[in-house]
Design a protein around this motif. Sequence first.
Motif, PDB file in Angstrom:
ATOM      1  N   ASP A  34       0.824  -1.213   0.000  1.00 55.30           N
ATOM      2  CA  ASP A  34       0.000   0.000   0.000  1.00 55.30           C
ATOM      3  C   ASP A  34       0.856   1.261   0.000  1.00 55.30           C
ATOM      4  N   LEU A  84      -5.920  -2.353  -8.541  1.00 55.24           N
ATOM      5  CA  LEU A  84      -5.568  -2.518  -7.129  1.00 55.24           C
ATOM      6  C   LEU A  84      -5.436  -1.193  -6.369  1.00 55.24           C
ATOM      7  N   GLN A  98      -7.415   1.160  -5.671  1.00 54.65           N
ATOM      8  CA  GLN A  98      -8.526   1.551  -4.817  1.00 54.65           C
ATOM      9  C   GLN A  98      -8.512   0.834  -3.458  1.00 54.65           C
ATOM     10  N   ARG A  99      -7.762  -0.253  -3.330  1.00 57.15           N
ATOM     11  CA  ARG A  99      -7.698  -0.968  -2.051  1.00 57.15           C
ATOM     12  C   ARG A  99      -6.963  -0.143  -0.989  1.00 57.15           C
ATOM     13  N   SER A 100      -6.182   0.854  -1.436  1.00 55.14           N
ATOM     14  CA  SER A 100      -5.419   1.693  -0.510  1.00 55.14           C
ATOM     15  C   SER A 100      -6.172   2.962  -0.138  1.00 55.14           C
TER      16      SER A 100
END
Length: 305
Positions: free
Chosen positions: A48, A94, A96-98
Amino acid sequence: MILKDQITNIFVQVDDFCKEFEAQIKKMKLQALGDRKKRRNRTSLMSDSEIVTIMIGFHLGAHKTFKHYYKEVVCGYWKDLFPKSLSYNRFIELQQRSFVVFALFLKEKCLGKCTGISFMDSTTLKVCRNQRIHNHKVFKGLAERGKSSMGWFYGFKLHLVCNEKGELLSFYLTKGNVDDRDLKHIKNMTQQLFGKLFADKGYLSKSLWELLFADGIQLFTKLRKNMKNHIMKMEDKILLRKRAIIETINDELKNHCQVEHTRHRSVNNFMMNILGSLTAYCFFPKKPSLNLKKVNDGQLFLNFP
């Protein structure tokens, strides 16, 4: 282009926060006691902290499109800094996961502190041209038509509060048709503020002034032509004229950090773009600021009986 030393310094700060965040998450038992179902917890090649750093670096650089920035700079010039970089399409999936850790990093580590002098304003975020409103699908049901001093637009409004040092204090995102004087979002934005708050004529409202005054905040705005003049201290008049500082911040966010563009294909990535722009501005070495000093001119006043 950003130097490697600069991006390394940003990564160190982000990585320290991400490690602290992960430690706190482990202490909190988020999984229910009765839920014994095994869950997969596979780690990605990129952490992240790397994703957040890359997002910040894009808004600090001169590239206009993220695709060229990622392929040319991240996978090319910074290849030794990010040896396990993903493909462009996978990174877009990926990033948006952070979002949660990114938003917390902006709030806890990047925003400034109130000094008693604050400036408030809003800026428009167009998501498409007015001719394409009926064909727009990405933000259908979310974005709304609004009107600003520059005319009609379709999108959102970004409300900002800064201090005299040019540091962002708080921000709020609303639909384009929301009034700037809406008491709900003003209340949320000014929770940590105190002292004097300067704004433009769009914030003229008796109910808003009473709401802020009850919270220890004195609102100053210019008057309309049909309104009676009020007595104001000279220092407050000067600060009201210096309200252009937040206009300069809006200009830098749009022209340098690219907080506004019409190429969004996902709502989640739109939110990540806003977080990246605001965080990148907080890393600017020079911000628009006011050099305020109280000067004692040494004049002698005589009191006659």
